[in-house]
Design a protein around this motif. Structure first.
Motif, PDB file in Angstrom:
ATOM      1  N   GLY A  55       0.793  -1.221   0.000  1.00 14.08           N
ATOM      2  CA  GLY A  55       0.000   0.000   0.000  1.00 14.08           C
ATOM      3  C   GLY A  55       0.826   1.271   0.000  1.00 14.08           C
ATOM      4  N   PHE A  56       0.142   2.387   0.271  1.00 11.75           N
ATOM      5  CA  PHE A  56       0.828   3.675   0.428  1.00 11.75           C
ATOM      6  C   PHE A  56       0.557   4.220   1.820  1.00 11.75           C
ATOM      7  CE2 PHE A  56      -3.240   4.897  -1.697  1.00 11.75           C
ATOM      8  CZ  PHE A  56      -3.763   5.764  -0.746  1.00 11.75           C
ATOM      9  N   GLY A  57       1.421   5.111   2.275  1.00  4.66           N
ATOM     10  CA  GLY A  57       1.270   5.725   3.583  1.00  4.66           C
ATOM     11  C   GLY A  57       0.515   7.029   3.520  1.00  4.66           C
ATOM     12  N   PRO A  58       0.191   7.622   4.672  1.00  2.00           N
ATOM     13  CA  PRO A  58      -0.601   8.862   4.716  1.00  2.00           C
ATOM     14  C   PRO A  58       0.017  10.010   3.941  1.00  2.00           C
ATOM     15  CG  PRO A  58      -0.483   7.840   6.893  1.00  2.00           C
ATOM     16  CD  PRO A  58       0.456   7.080   6.013  1.00  2.00           C
ATOM     17  N   ALA A  59       1.330  10.214   4.036  1.00  2.00           N
ATOM     18  CA  ALA A  59       1.954  11.350   3.354  1.00  2.00           C
ATOM     19  C   ALA A  59       1.807  11.233   1.844  1.00  2.00           C
ATOM     20  CB  ALA A  59       3.428  11.453   3.743  1.00  2.00           C
ATOM     21  N   GLU A  60       2.021  10.033   1.311  1.00  2.00           N
ATOM     22  CA  GLU A  60       1.879   9.837  -0.133  1.00  2.00           C
ATOM     23  C   GLU A  60       0.419   9.971  -0.538  1.00  2.00           C
ATOM     24  OE1 GLU A  60       3.677   9.198  -3.904  1.00  2.00           O
ATOM     25  OE2 GLU A  60       4.457   9.739  -1.933  1.00  2.00           O
ATOM     26  N   GLY A  61      -0.493   9.523   0.321  1.00  2.00           N
ATOM     27  CA  GLY A  61      -1.905   9.692   0.036  1.00  2.00           C
ATOM     28  C   GLY A  61      -2.296  11.158  -0.064  1.00  2.00           C
ATOM     29  N   VAL A  62      -1.801  11.973   0.860  1.00  2.00           N
ATOM     30  CA  VAL A  62      -2.087  13.408   0.828  1.00  2.00           C
ATOM     31  C   VAL A  62      -1.501  14.033  -0.432  1.00  2.00           C
ATOM     32  CG1 VAL A  62      -1.557  15.609   1.941  1.00  2.00           C
ATOM     33  CG2 VAL A  62      -2.308  13.654   3.324  1.00  2.00           C
ATOM     34  N   ARG A  63      -0.292  13.660  -0.764  1.00  2.00           N
ATOM     35  CA  ARG A  63       0.370  14.235  -1.935  1.00  2.00           C
ATOM     36  C   ARG A  63      -0.401  13.955  -3.216  1.00  2.00           C
ATOM     37  NH1 ARG A  63       4.553  13.534  -5.735  1.00  2.00           N
ATOM     38  NH2 ARG A  63       4.773  11.288  -5.437  1.00  2.00           N
ATOM     39  N   ARG A  64      -1.052  12.809  -3.252  1.00  2.00           N
ATOM     40  CA  ARG A  64      -1.745  12.392  -4.477  1.00  2.00           C
ATOM     41  C   ARG A  64      -3.265  12.557  -4.383  1.00  2.00           C
ATOM     42  NH1 ARG A  64       1.430   9.149  -8.043  1.00  2.00           N
ATOM     43  NH2 ARG A  64       3.564   8.834  -7.271  1.00  2.00           N
ATOM     44  N   GLY A  65      -3.763  13.100  -3.283  1.00  2.00           N
ATOM     45  CA  GLY A  65      -5.194  13.314  -3.167  1.00  2.00           C
ATOM     46  C   GLY A  65      -6.003  12.063  -2.910  1.00  2.00           C
ATOM     47  N   ARG A  66      -5.378  11.050  -2.309  1.00  2.00           N
ATOM     48  CA  ARG A  66      -6.070   9.814  -1.943  1.00  2.00           C
ATOM     49  C   ARG A  66      -6.366   9.820  -0.454  1.00  2.00           C
ATOM     50  NH1 ARG A  66      -4.379  10.389  -7.123  1.00  2.00           N
ATOM     51  NH2 ARG A  66      -4.266   8.429  -8.282  1.00  2.00           N
ATOM     52  N   SER A  67      -7.485   9.238  -0.075  1.00  2.00           N
ATOM     53  CA  SER A  67      -7.854   9.173   1.340  1.00  2.00           C
ATOM     54  C   SER A  67      -7.366   7.864   1.941  1.00  2.00           C
ATOM     55  CB  SER A  67      -9.379   9.254   1.502  1.00  2.00           C
ATOM     56  OG  SER A  67      -9.873  10.470   1.005  1.00  2.00           O
ATOM     57  N   VAL A  68      -6.659   7.948   3.060  1.00  2.00           N
ATOM     58  CA  VAL A  68      -6.296   6.763   3.831  1.00  2.00           C
ATOM     59  C   VAL A  68      -7.402   6.536   4.851  1.00  2.00           C
ATOM     60  CG1 VAL A  68      -4.629   5.727   5.409  1.00  2.00           C
ATOM     61  CG2 VAL A  68      -3.828   7.131   3.494  1.00  2.00           C
ATOM     62  N   LEU A  69      -8.135   5.466   4.685  1.00  2.00           N
ATOM     63  CA  LEU A  69      -9.259   5.161   5.571  1.00  2.00           C
ATOM     64  C   LEU A  69      -8.776   4.522   6.867  1.00  2.00           C
ATOM     65  CD1 LEU A  69     -11.636   3.729   2.831  1.00  2.00           C
ATOM     66  CD2 LEU A  69     -11.499   6.083   3.685  1.00  2.00           C
ATOM     67  N   ASN A  70      -7.847   3.617   6.744  1.00  2.00           N
ATOM     68  CA  ASN A  70      -7.180   2.976   7.871  1.00  2.00           C
ATOM     69  C   ASN A  70      -5.762   2.664   7.412  1.00  2.00           C
ATOM     70  OD1 ASN A  70      -9.402   2.237  10.013  1.00  2.00           O
ATOM     71  ND2 ASN A  70     -10.278   1.676   8.022  1.00  2.00           N
ATOM     72  N   SER A  71      -4.795   2.838   8.267  1.00  2.00           N
ATOM     73  CA  SER A  71      -3.434   2.528   7.858  1.00  2.00           C
ATOM     74  C   SER A  71      -3.317   1.048   7.520  1.00  2.00           C
ATOM     75  CB  SER A  71      -2.449   2.883   8.972  1.00  2.00           C
ATOM     76  OG  SER A  71      -2.565   1.969  10.054  1.00  2.00           O
ATOM     77  N   VAL A  72      -2.331   0.720   6.708  1.00  2.00           N
ATOM     78  CA  VAL A  72      -2.102  -0.680   6.363  1.00  2.00           C
ATOM     79  C   VAL A  72      -1.836  -1.505   7.623  1.00  2.00           C
ATOM     80  CG1 VAL A  72      -0.496  -2.246   5.202  1.00  2.00           C
ATOM     81  CG2 VAL A  72      -1.370  -0.220   4.003  1.00  2.00           C
ATOM     82  N   GLY A  73      -1.039  -0.943   8.546  1.00  2.00           N
ATOM     83  CA  GLY A  73      -0.760  -1.669   9.781  1.00  2.00           C
ATOM     84  C   GLY A  73      -2.008  -1.950  10.587  1.00  2.00           C
ATOM     85  N   THR A  74      -2.928  -0.975  10.647  1.00  2.00           N
ATOM     86  CA  THR A  74      -4.185  -1.168  11.368  1.00  2.00           C
ATOM     87  C   THR A  74      -5.029  -2.239  10.694  1.00  2.00           C
ATOM     88  OG1 THR A  74      -4.171   1.114  12.132  1.00  2.00           O
ATOM     89  CG2 THR A  74      -6.292  -0.020  12.147  1.00  2.00           C
ATOM     90  N   GLY A  75      -5.061  -2.212   9.352  1.00  2.00           N
ATOM     91  CA  GLY A  75      -5.824  -3.222   8.630  1.00  2.00           C
ATOM     92  C   GLY A  75      -5.302  -4.619   8.856  1.00  2.00           C
ATOM     93  N   LEU A  76      -3.987  -4.768   8.855  1.00  2.00           N
ATOM     94  CA  LEU A  76      -3.417  -6.082   9.118  1.00  2.00           C
ATOM     95  C   LEU A  76      -3.695  -6.524  10.546  1.00  2.00           C
ATOM     96  CD1 LEU A  76       0.020  -5.751   7.280  1.00  2.00           C
ATOM     97  CD2 LEU A  76      -2.069  -6.853   6.465  1.00  2.00           C
ATOM     98  N   ALA A  77      -3.653  -5.581  11.482  1.00  2.00           N
ATOM     99  CA  ALA A  77      -3.932  -5.914  12.880  1.00  2.00           C
ATOM    100  C   ALA A  77      -5.353  -6.440  13.061  1.00  2.00           C
ATOM    101  CB  ALA A  77      -3.697  -4.693  13.764  1.00  2.00           C
ATOM    102  N   ALA A  78      -6.290  -5.980  12.216  1.00  2.00           N
ATOM    103  CA  ALA A  78      -7.671  -6.475  12.296  1.00  2.00           C
ATOM    104  C   ALA A  78      -7.743  -7.968  12.021  1.00  2.00           C
ATOM    105  CB  ALA A  78      -8.559  -5.708  11.317  1.00  2.00           C
ATOM    106  N   LEU A  79      -6.726  -8.493  11.342  1.00  2.00           N
ATOM    107  CA  LEU A  79      -6.650  -9.936  11.078  1.00  2.00           C
ATOM    108  C   LEU A  79      -5.655 -10.637  11.999  1.00  2.00           C
ATOM    109  CD1 LEU A  79      -6.677  -9.842   7.177  1.00  2.00           C
ATOM    110  CD2 LEU A  79      -8.520 -10.670   8.668  1.00  2.00           C
TER     111      LEU A  79
END
Length: 268
Positions: A55-79
């Motif tokens: 995936g991409f991190g928050p800074a790259e998401g902001v730079r490209r105008g993409r919304s980070v709904l949950n960090s990749v680490g948080t998503g993996l932790a859900a599993l």
């Protein structure tokens, strides 16, 4: 032969509102809302956990105008997946939204096609349009990992582990690979960006960012049928419909983490 089967999960971490005309090479006559979701995938058996893309991190998401709904680490932790404990990560290709966050996986080895790494440091990066889909800092990180002995270059068609194989298809980028996984109900193909949306395959109209459009259509016509019998078992890399066609991994993860290996809950 080892009969290992895997559970397969799609973890949605980002989102962007788009229109259909932006999602098809050359535009689309039938325009309308067609948002894009961003995923990483977890492939898990009784004795192995493999993460597919980072995936991409928050800074790259902001730079490209993409919304980070949950960090990749948080998503993996859900599993119940702790990135620091993951031993193997498959990178389908090195675009910014598939090869960021490499530092989250301090002990992992990264499986990538040599052709992809050659592509991202070669002459094609002199084309600003092609280069724009990559993050230079992430490419540098990947090169550092090569020198640290933590990158394993995949063969064009290779079983990395019993029941989990990678297959070089190209098309989207110079070295895109897809991941075929044995599940209890049969093989499943994580197409990543070889197939952004179900509609790309159904309409035979490739995504707007495609290195080799004719080659990608050949992937749809020849390679996908070689790898899975049912086209419904090809999982696209960015389609929000994945989260409606497959069940949530568990109650409370609806619209966030889908379980792909038990079959669809709805038909196309």
């Amino acid at each position: 032969m080892n009969g290992a089967t895997y559970e397969v999960f799609a973890v949605r971490y980002g989102h962007m509102d788009r229109r259909a005309s932006e999602n098809f090479l050359g535009g689309c006559a039938c325009d309308g809302p067609m948002p894009i979701d961003y995923y990483v995938w977890v492939v898990r058996s009784a004795d192995r956990t493999v993460v597919v893309d980072t995936g991409f991190g928050p800074a790259e998401g902001v730079r490209r105008g993409r919304s980070v709904l949950n960090s990749v680490g948080t998503g993996l932790a859900a599993l119940g997946v702790e990135p620091a404990h993951v031993d193997d990560v498959v990178l389908t290709h090195l675009h910014y939204d598939h090869a960021g966050n490499l530092g989250l996986f301090p002990r992992a080895r990264f499986h990538v096609q040599e052709r992809e790494l050659q592509f991202v440091v070669g002459r094609h990066m002199a084309d600003p349009t092609t280069a724009s889909a990559y993050c230079v800092e992430e490419i540098v990180d990947a090169v550092h990992l090569v020198h640290a002995g933590r990158v394993r270059f995949s063969a064009e068609d290779e079983e990395l582990f019993p029941g989990l194989s990678v297959h070089l298809v190209g098309g989207h980028t110079g070295g895109t690979q897809v991941v075929r996984v044995r599940t209890a109900r049969g093989p499943l193909l994580l197409a990543s960006d070889a197939l952004h949306f179900y509609a790309n395959h159904e309409k035979r109209h490739v995504f707007a960012v495609t290195h080799d459009p004719d080659g990608l259509l050949e992937v749809y016509d020849r390679r996908f049928p070689e790898l899975v019998d049912d086209p419904d078992d090809v999982v696209p890399g960015h389609d929000p419909l994945v989260l409606t066609r497959y069940p949530a991994a568990r109650t409370g993860l609806e619209g966030y983490v889908a379980l792909l290996s038990d079959g669809r809950t709805t038909t196309p």
